[in-house]
Design a protein around this motif. Sequence first.
Motif, PDB file in Angstrom:
ATOM      1  N   GLU A  58       0.813  -1.216   0.000  1.00  0.00           N
ATOM      2  CA  GLU A  58       0.000   0.000   0.000  1.00  0.00           C
ATOM      3  C   GLU A  58       0.848   1.268   0.000  1.00  0.00           C
ATOM      4  O   GLU A  58       0.342   2.370  -0.288  1.00  0.00           O
ATOM      5  CB  GLU A  58      -0.916   0.010   1.221  1.00  0.00           C
ATOM      6  N   LEU A  59       2.120   1.130   0.307  1.00  0.00           N
ATOM      7  CA  LEU A  59       3.008   2.291   0.317  1.00  0.00           C
ATOM      8  C   LEU A  59       3.471   2.678  -1.085  1.00  0.00           C
ATOM      9  O   LEU A  59       3.985   3.779  -1.286  1.00  0.00           O
ATOM     10  CB  LEU A  59       4.239   2.018   1.192  1.00  0.00           C
ATOM     11  N   ASP A  60       3.290   1.782  -2.054  1.00  0.00           N
ATOM     12  CA  ASP A  60       3.778   2.039  -3.403  1.00  0.00           C
ATOM     13  C   ASP A  60       2.887   3.061  -4.114  1.00  0.00           C
ATOM     14  O   ASP A  60       1.663   3.010  -4.030  1.00  0.00           O
ATOM     15  CB  ASP A  60       3.816   0.739  -4.213  1.00  0.00           C
ATOM     16  N   GLU A  61       3.530   3.996  -4.799  1.00  0.00           N
ATOM     17  CA  GLU A  61       2.805   4.975  -5.613  1.00  0.00           C
ATOM     18  C   GLU A  61       2.515   4.333  -6.962  1.00  0.00           C
ATOM     19  O   GLU A  61       3.336   4.362  -7.880  1.00  0.00           O
ATOM     20  CB  GLU A  61       3.627   6.244  -5.782  1.00  0.00           C
ATOM     21  N   MET A  62       1.372   3.740  -7.079  1.00  0.00           N
ATOM     22  CA  MET A  62       1.030   2.914  -8.238  1.00  0.00           C
ATOM     23  C   MET A  62       1.011   3.739  -9.531  1.00  0.00           C
ATOM     24  O   MET A  62       0.703   4.926  -9.532  1.00  0.00           O
ATOM     25  CB  MET A  62      -0.328   2.264  -8.022  1.00  0.00           C
ATOM     26  N   ARG A  63       1.346   3.089 -10.620  1.00  0.00           N
ATOM     27  CA  ARG A  63       1.233   3.711 -11.933  1.00  0.00           C
ATOM     28  C   ARG A  63      -0.253   3.877 -12.284  1.00  0.00           C
ATOM     29  O   ARG A  63      -1.130   3.248 -11.679  1.00  0.00           O
ATOM     30  CB  ARG A  63       1.919   2.852 -12.993  1.00  0.00           C
ATOM     31  N   GLU A  64      -0.517   4.696 -13.282  1.00  0.00           N
ATOM     32  CA  GLU A  64      -1.908   4.890 -13.718  1.00  0.00           C
ATOM     33  C   GLU A  64      -2.517   3.586 -14.221  1.00  0.00           C
ATOM     34  O   GLU A  64      -3.728   3.389 -14.162  1.00  0.00           O
ATOM     35  CB  GLU A  64      -1.973   5.954 -14.806  1.00  0.00           C
ATOM     36  N   SER A  65      -1.658   2.689 -14.712  1.00  0.00           N
ATOM     37  CA  SER A  65      -2.134   1.395 -15.203  1.00  0.00           C
ATOM     38  C   SER A  65      -2.481   0.449 -14.060  1.00  0.00           C
ATOM     39  O   SER A  65      -3.030  -0.634 -14.280  1.00  0.00           O
ATOM     40  CB  SER A  65      -1.073   0.750 -16.093  1.00  0.00           C
ATOM     41  N   GLY A  66      -2.130   0.835 -12.829  1.00  0.00           N
ATOM     42  CA  GLY A  66      -2.404  -0.007 -11.682  1.00  0.00           C
ATOM     43  C   GLY A  66      -1.286  -0.952 -11.318  1.00  0.00           C
ATOM     44  O   GLY A  66      -1.432  -1.769 -10.400  1.00  0.00           O
ATOM     45  N   THR A  67      -0.155  -0.851 -12.008  1.00  0.00           N
ATOM     46  CA  THR A  67       0.993  -1.705 -11.716  1.00  0.00           C
ATOM     47  C   THR A  67       1.927  -0.998 -10.733  1.00  0.00           C
ATOM     48  O   THR A  67       1.970   0.243 -10.684  1.00  0.00           O
ATOM     49  CB  THR A  67       1.763  -2.040 -13.008  1.00  0.00           C
ATOM     50  N   PRO A  68       2.693  -1.774  -9.940  1.00  0.00           N
ATOM     51  CA  PRO A  68       3.622  -1.160  -8.984  1.00  0.00           C
ATOM     52  C   PRO A  68       4.644  -0.271  -9.683  1.00  0.00           C
ATOM     53  O   PRO A  68       5.105  -0.565 -10.780  1.00  0.00           O
ATOM     54  CB  PRO A  68       4.290  -2.369  -8.321  1.00  0.00           C
ATOM     55  N   HIS A  69       4.979   0.828  -9.018  1.00  0.00           N
ATOM     56  CA  HIS A  69       5.880   1.826  -9.592  1.00  0.00           C
ATOM     57  C   HIS A  69       7.290   1.730  -8.997  1.00  0.00           C
ATOM     58  O   HIS A  69       8.249   2.246  -9.565  1.00  0.00           O
ATOM     59  CB  HIS A  69       5.300   3.229  -9.351  1.00  0.00           C
ATOM     60  N   GLY A  70       7.427   1.119  -7.840  1.00  0.00           N
ATOM     61  CA  GLY A  70       8.727   1.060  -7.175  1.00  0.00           C
ATOM     62  C   GLY A  70       9.078   2.347  -6.463  1.00  0.00           C
ATOM     63  O   GLY A  70      10.229   2.565  -6.089  1.00  0.00           O
ATOM     64  N   VAL A  71       8.076   3.231  -6.292  1.00  0.00           N
ATOM     65  CA  VAL A  71       8.270   4.513  -5.624  1.00  0.00           C
ATOM     66  C   VAL A  71       7.304   4.592  -4.450  1.00  0.00           C
ATOM     67  O   VAL A  71       6.118   4.299  -4.589  1.00  0.00           O
ATOM     68  CB  VAL A  71       8.010   5.690  -6.595  1.00  0.00           C
ATOM     69  N   LEU A  72       7.812   4.995  -3.299  1.00  0.00           N
ATOM     70  CA  LEU A  72       6.945   5.128  -2.138  1.00  0.00           C
ATOM     71  C   LEU A  72       6.162   6.438  -2.210  1.00  0.00           C
ATOM     72  O   LEU A  72       6.696   7.489  -2.547  1.00  0.00           O
ATOM     73  CB  LEU A  72       7.763   5.078  -0.845  1.00  0.00           C
ATOM     74  N   CYS A  73       4.899   6.358  -1.903  1.00  0.00           N
ATOM     75  CA  CYS A  73       4.017   7.519  -1.971  1.00  0.00           C
ATOM     76  C   CYS A  73       4.218   8.397  -0.738  1.00  0.00           C
ATOM     77  O   CYS A  73       3.997   7.967   0.390  1.00  0.00           O
ATOM     78  CB  CYS A  73       2.569   7.063  -2.069  1.00  0.00           C
ATOM     79  N   PRO A  74       4.636   9.673  -0.932  1.00  0.00           N
ATOM     80  CA  PRO A  74       4.910  10.535   0.237  1.00  0.00           C
ATOM     81  C   PRO A  74       3.651  10.947   0.996  1.00  0.00           C
ATOM     82  O   PRO A  74       3.752  11.402   2.134  1.00  0.00           O
ATOM     83  CB  PRO A  74       5.595  11.744  -0.401  1.00  0.00           C
ATOM     84  N   THR A  75       2.466  10.793   0.384  1.00  0.00           N
ATOM     85  CA  THR A  75       1.225  11.173   1.069  1.00  0.00           C
ATOM     86  C   THR A  75       0.565   9.988   1.787  1.00  0.00           C
ATOM     87  O   THR A  75      -0.480  10.162   2.387  1.00  0.00           O
ATOM     88  CB  THR A  75       0.227  11.786   0.079  1.00  0.00           C
ATOM     89  N   GLN A  76       1.189   8.828   1.682  1.00  0.00           N
ATOM     90  CA  GLN A  76       0.637   7.664   2.359  1.00  0.00           C
ATOM     91  C   GLN A  76       0.771   7.835   3.874  1.00  0.00           C
ATOM     92  O   GLN A  76       1.883   7.974   4.398  1.00  0.00           O
ATOM     93  CB  GLN A  76       1.385   6.409   1.884  1.00  0.00           C
ATOM     94  N   PRO A  77      -0.343   7.864   4.593  1.00  0.00           N
ATOM     95  CA  PRO A  77      -0.256   8.167   6.046  1.00  0.00           C
ATOM     96  C   PRO A  77       0.507   7.135   6.845  1.00  0.00           C
ATOM     97  O   PRO A  77       1.014   7.438   7.924  1.00  0.00           O
ATOM     98  CB  PRO A  77      -1.728   8.218   6.462  1.00  0.00           C
ATOM     99  N   ARG A  78       0.582   5.885   6.383  1.00  0.00           N
ATOM    100  CA  ARG A  78       1.298   4.866   7.155  1.00  0.00           C
ATOM    101  C   ARG A  78       2.769   5.203   7.262  1.00  0.00           C
ATOM    102  O   ARG A  78       3.411   4.928   8.241  1.00  0.00           O
ATOM    103  CB  ARG A  78       1.101   3.501   6.499  1.00  0.00           C
TER     104      ARG A  78
END
Length: 237
Positions: free
Chosen positions: A217-237
């Motif tokens: 859930e920390l991954d900043e998913m691509r628009e296609s819905g596939t993992p991006h390998g980048v952590l989302c900075p707005t993810q509250p966890r």
Amino acid sequence: MSNCPSTLFPRPRHMTLRDGCYTLSGMLALDIPPEWRGAVTPELTALAQRLSSLPRGTTRLTVRLGKTMVSAESYHLSITPKGVALEVSCIDGIRYGLRTLMKLMHDGTVPCCEITDWPTLRYRGVQIDLGRVIERPDTVERLLPIYADLGYNVLQLYVENAFVFPSHPKLARPYAWTLEQTMQVVETAGRYGISVIPAIQVMGHCAWVGSHSEYAELDEMRESGTPHGVLCPTQPR
């Protein structure tokens, strides 16, 4: 620099060969300030081992503080038919001077010479990429004296999931280094004058985190819905 032996590497900045040589013997008579002796134990141990196979007698080595040294890591090595003198400004200079002395040893002798040397760069490092191939800690420890002999003073460990982070141990891959193993390498490196710097990946390079099921859930998913390998900075966890 003149008449520098071709086997001497790294090559010193200034070296002048003199006539004659100093004959080494099996026992080391060391005149060094006591507060410095313990800090260069690996080099002194290696020198004593090299001398132990030589005929009985005394090898005389004097280490003194130099007040007019070029830099903090510089040293001046003077070899005469009567003995060896090393003038330094700090502990690092002792290490480099002793390593140069051992490189000059051949058939129980060292050539009479004057050597003055210091590093061009303050930081001279090598990186081991544990994220691609997990070298065992004892393997890295065996490499440390070689790195020191080449003049390196920094070891960078690129870790990714090759380290067991105590706060998130589930992220570690098989055979990842534990905290205890890592501290052992850091301690050994310090004895050779090498600082260990970890290379920790930032949020834009953390596929090894987001690909783990418990951290997906920390991954900043691509628009296609596939993992991006980048952590989302707005993810509250």
